[in-house]
Scaffold this motif. Structure first.
Motif, PDB file in Angstrom:
ATOM      1  N   HIS A 114       0.810  -1.158  -0.122  1.00 37.05           N
ATOM      2  CA  HIS A 114      -0.070  -0.009   0.088  1.00 37.05           C
ATOM      3  C   HIS A 114       0.814   1.046   0.051  1.00 37.05           C
ATOM      4  O   HIS A 114       2.075   1.365   0.577  1.00 37.05           O
ATOM      5  N   MET A 115       0.471   2.203  -0.611  1.00 34.86           N
ATOM      6  CA  MET A 115       1.173   3.610  -0.831  1.00 34.86           C
ATOM      7  C   MET A 115       0.843   4.221   0.574  1.00 34.86           C
ATOM      8  O   MET A 115       0.069   3.928   1.316  1.00 34.86           O
ATOM      9  N   LYS A 116       1.913   5.336   0.767  1.00 35.24           N
ATOM     10  CA  LYS A 116       1.906   5.958   2.260  1.00 35.24           C
ATOM     11  C   LYS A 116       0.505   6.579   2.265  1.00 35.24           C
ATOM     12  O   LYS A 116       0.075   6.965   3.384  1.00 35.24           O
ATOM     13  N   ASP A 117      -0.158   7.134   1.244  1.00 37.86           N
ATOM     14  CA  ASP A 117      -1.065   7.986   1.653  1.00 37.86           C
ATOM     15  C   ASP A 117      -2.353   7.389   1.556  1.00 37.86           C
ATOM     16  O   ASP A 117      -3.532   7.984   1.805  1.00 37.86           O
ATOM     17  N   ALA A 118      -2.342   6.000   1.612  1.00 40.72           N
ATOM     18  CA  ALA A 118      -3.601   5.129   1.770  1.00 40.72           C
ATOM     19  C   ALA A 118      -4.417   5.500   3.089  1.00 40.72           C
ATOM     20  O   ALA A 118      -5.415   5.487   3.392  1.00 40.72           O
ATOM     21  N   GLU A 119      -3.358   5.822   4.066  1.00 42.85           N
ATOM     22  CA  GLU A 119      -4.041   5.875   5.325  1.00 42.85           C
ATOM     23  C   GLU A 119      -4.961   7.180   5.514  1.00 42.85           C
ATOM     24  O   GLU A 119      -5.878   6.891   6.118  1.00 42.85           O
ATOM     25  N   LYS A 120      -4.458   8.079   4.545  1.00 40.76           N
ATOM     26  CA  LYS A 120      -5.686   9.409   4.616  1.00 40.76           C
ATOM     27  C   LYS A 120      -6.725   8.990   3.452  1.00 40.76           C
ATOM     28  O   LYS A 120      -7.760   9.467   3.828  1.00 40.76           O
ATOM     29  N   VAL A 121      -6.347   8.641   2.371  1.00 43.58           N
ATOM     30  CA  VAL A 121      -7.325   8.854   1.110  1.00 43.58           C
ATOM     31  C   VAL A 121      -7.996   7.275   1.215  1.00 43.58           C
ATOM     32  O   VAL A 121      -9.103   7.385   0.464  1.00 43.58           O
ATOM     33  N   ARG A 122      -7.468   6.199   1.482  1.00 41.00           N
ATOM     34  CA  ARG A 122      -8.225   5.007   1.468  1.00 41.00           C
ATOM     35  C   ARG A 122      -7.717   4.000   2.554  1.00 41.00           C
ATOM     36  O   ARG A 122      -6.982   3.087   2.271  1.00 41.00           O
ATOM     37  N   PRO A 123      -8.181   4.541   3.779  1.00 37.27           N
ATOM     38  CA  PRO A 123      -7.732   3.374   4.998  1.00 37.27           C
ATOM     39  C   PRO A 123      -8.161   2.159   4.895  1.00 37.27           C
ATOM     40  O   PRO A 123      -7.417   1.331   5.420  1.00 37.27           O
ATOM     41  N   GLN A 124      -8.968   1.884   4.029  1.00 34.26           N
ATOM     42  CA  GLN A 124      -9.444   0.416   3.975  1.00 34.26           C
ATOM     43  C   GLN A 124      -8.369  -0.471   3.600  1.00 34.26           C
ATOM     44  O   GLN A 124      -8.233  -1.662   3.356  1.00 34.26           O
ATOM     45  N   GLU A 128       4.650   4.625  -8.013  1.00 37.22           N
ATOM     46  CA  GLU A 128       3.584   5.019  -7.397  1.00 37.22           C
ATOM     47  C   GLU A 128       2.347   5.145  -8.197  1.00 37.22           C
ATOM     48  O   GLU A 128       2.781   5.560  -9.331  1.00 37.22           O
ATOM     49  N   LEU A 129       1.259   5.576  -7.820  1.00 35.92           N
ATOM     50  CA  LEU A 129       0.093   5.762  -8.743  1.00 35.92           C
ATOM     51  C   LEU A 129      -0.343   7.302  -8.337  1.00 35.92           C
ATOM     52  O   LEU A 129      -0.312   7.829  -7.364  1.00 35.92           O
ATOM     53  N   MET A 130      -0.012   7.991  -9.667  1.00 36.53           N
ATOM     54  CA  MET A 130      -0.345   9.345  -9.491  1.00 36.53           C
ATOM     55  C   MET A 130      -1.838   9.609  -9.584  1.00 36.53           C
ATOM     56  O   MET A 130      -2.372  10.771  -9.126  1.00 36.53           O
ATOM     57  N   HIS A 131      -2.746   8.731 -10.132  1.00 34.17           N
ATOM     58  CA  HIS A 131      -4.128   8.861 -10.197  1.00 34.17           C
ATOM     59  C   HIS A 131      -4.744   8.722  -8.876  1.00 34.17           C
ATOM     60  O   HIS A 131      -4.118   7.958  -8.110  1.00 34.17           O
ATOM     61  N   PHE A 132      -5.937   9.415  -8.461  1.00 38.77           N
ATOM     62  CA  PHE A 132      -6.692   9.229  -7.486  1.00 38.77           C
ATOM     63  C   PHE A 132      -7.196   7.829  -7.461  1.00 38.77           C
ATOM     64  O   PHE A 132      -7.270   7.045  -8.302  1.00 38.77           O
TER      65      PHE A 132
END
Length: 403
Positions: free
Chosen positions: A16-26, A76-80
């Motif tokens: 999982h990407m680092k930003d998953a915690e904020k944008v996709r916690p699941q 990493e994914l640049m797309h949302f």
């Protein structure tokens, strides 16, 4: 003469990407590759191992080991979010833009006016709260009721009444007036407008659309093109190459979702079939670009089926090995993914994960490419390889891998 082949193992992420915690916690804790290998301890993927899959993952798991002779990295994914459509647009060089979510009834009036202005016969069809459009008594423009609410609009058409080229023309007009992620233009034969209208379904909050399987459009002569928000084919690798007179072949799901007006697009889902087609097209092509999507890995993730996922990986690995043996001196093979789809994470949706970048060729340096900021670095590399105009997005790593 040289060829560049990209194989996308759909949904095969590596953490999982680092930003998953904020944008996709699941999605926190997801790692498609690692968790499949842990669940299937005896699974062996010798060709992916040789390409450096474990190197990209960053650890050895079960029977899979590091490669001492690999060219690898991760992206990493640049797309949302984590999306196959936007993942492939990003691979082809698009800088993804954020759409909005909106039920079709809120966009219906501006779409109605645009279509009438272009000479189409347009009628409103009303539900309890929502509404949609019937055009030329041949197709509907409505909410996609199978996707997340407000994410996409469907143009569902009877192709015995209207040619798909005209459906696509209507789709582009709709696309120019709406801001949701996707406008999906599709239709089938031996289907009437009455069949389509009878498959209407309405959901909460004014969402109303056509149940596509129930309408029968998938059964015969099915044709589809996805039109994405903020997607300009003119700045993507297939169009740039095609306009330069170079050959481009898209195989599998990528053929349905990436515009390739100047090249060849071959749809398909079965893993063995799409990879056999890839080998056939590679044999036919003296110079050019091939991109193949292996969709059944992603479908296995959606069904949360580790066994099926492992089986599809074994099939893909076998044919990747055959392709590696086919490569000529200047050819480059790149194996990657577009997002994750961890079948063990506890939900059936895509997971926001980094993806492997595995590069192979007889004249490819054995280097680590690090973590790339966007999947578009692949498209930028393809563009530099063929000495064409760079796509909208991405930084090429060709100089790093070339001997």
């Amino acid at each position: 003469m040289k060829r560049f082949l990209v194989i996308v193992l759909d949904g095969f992420g590596i953490g999982h990407m680092k930003d998953a915690e904020k944008v996709r916690p699941q999605d926190v804790g997801s790692n498609t590759c690692k968790h499949i290998l842990e669940k299937k301890e005896k699974l062996k993927l010798p060709n992916l191992e040789r390409l450096g899959l474990m190197n990209a993952l960053g650890e050895e798991v079960s029977s899979m080991k590091f490669s001492s002779n690999a060219t690898f990295g991760r992206a990493e994914l640049m797309h949302f979010g984590a999306d196959t459509f936007y993942g492939h647009q990003e691979i082809m060089g698009t800088n993804p833009k954020m759409p909005i979510k909106e039920p079709f009834y809120k966009a219906a009036e501006r779409v109605y006016e645009a279509l009438v202005k272009e000479g189409y016969k347009v009628e409103y069809v009303y539900g309890k709260r929502g509404k949609y459009l019937k055009v030329n008594n041949a197709l509907t423009v409505a909410d996609n009721i199978e996707a997340d609410p407000g994410q996409a609009y469907n143009i569902t058409s009877a192709l015995d009444v209207i040619p798909f080229e005209e459906v696509l023309k209507i789709g582009k007009i709709v696309r120019s007036k709406v801001y949701v992620s996707r406008v999906i233009t599709f239709g089938g034969k031996n289907v009437t407008i009455e069949d389509i209208l009878s498959a209407e379904e309405e959901k909460e909050n004014g969402y109303i659309g056509i149940n596509a399987p129930k309408s029968g459009v998938y059964n015969e002569g099915y044709n589809v093109i996805h039109l994405g928000y903020g997607i300009d084919p003119e700045v993507q690798v297939p169009t740039i190459m095609g306009k330069a007179g170079m050959k481009v072949t898209l195989i599998g799901k990528v053929a349905d979702i990436v515009i390739n007006d100047y090249g060849k697009s071959i749809t398909g889902v079965d893993t063995e079939e799409v990879l056999k087609v890839t080998i056939d097209e590679l044999n036919k092509m003296e110079e050019g670009f091939i991109c193949t999507n292996v969709q059944e890995t992603d479908l296995s993730g959606h069904s949360e089926n580790v066994e099926a996922y492992a089986n599809k990986l074994e099939i893909a690995d076998k044919y990747i090995g055959e392709i590696m043996e086919m490569l000529k001196d200047e050819d480059i093979l790149l194996v990657m993914a577009d997002h994750g789809n961890d079948p063990t994470i506890g939900h059936s949706h895509h997971t926001r994960e980094m993806v492997p970048i595995l590069v192979y060729g007889k004249n490819v340096n054995k280097v680590e490419l690090g973590t790339r900021e966007t999947l578009s670095d692949v498209g930028a590399t393809v563009a530099e390889y063929f000495n064409i105009i760079s796509p909208e997005n991405g930084i090429s790593f060709l100089k790093e891998i070339r001997k």
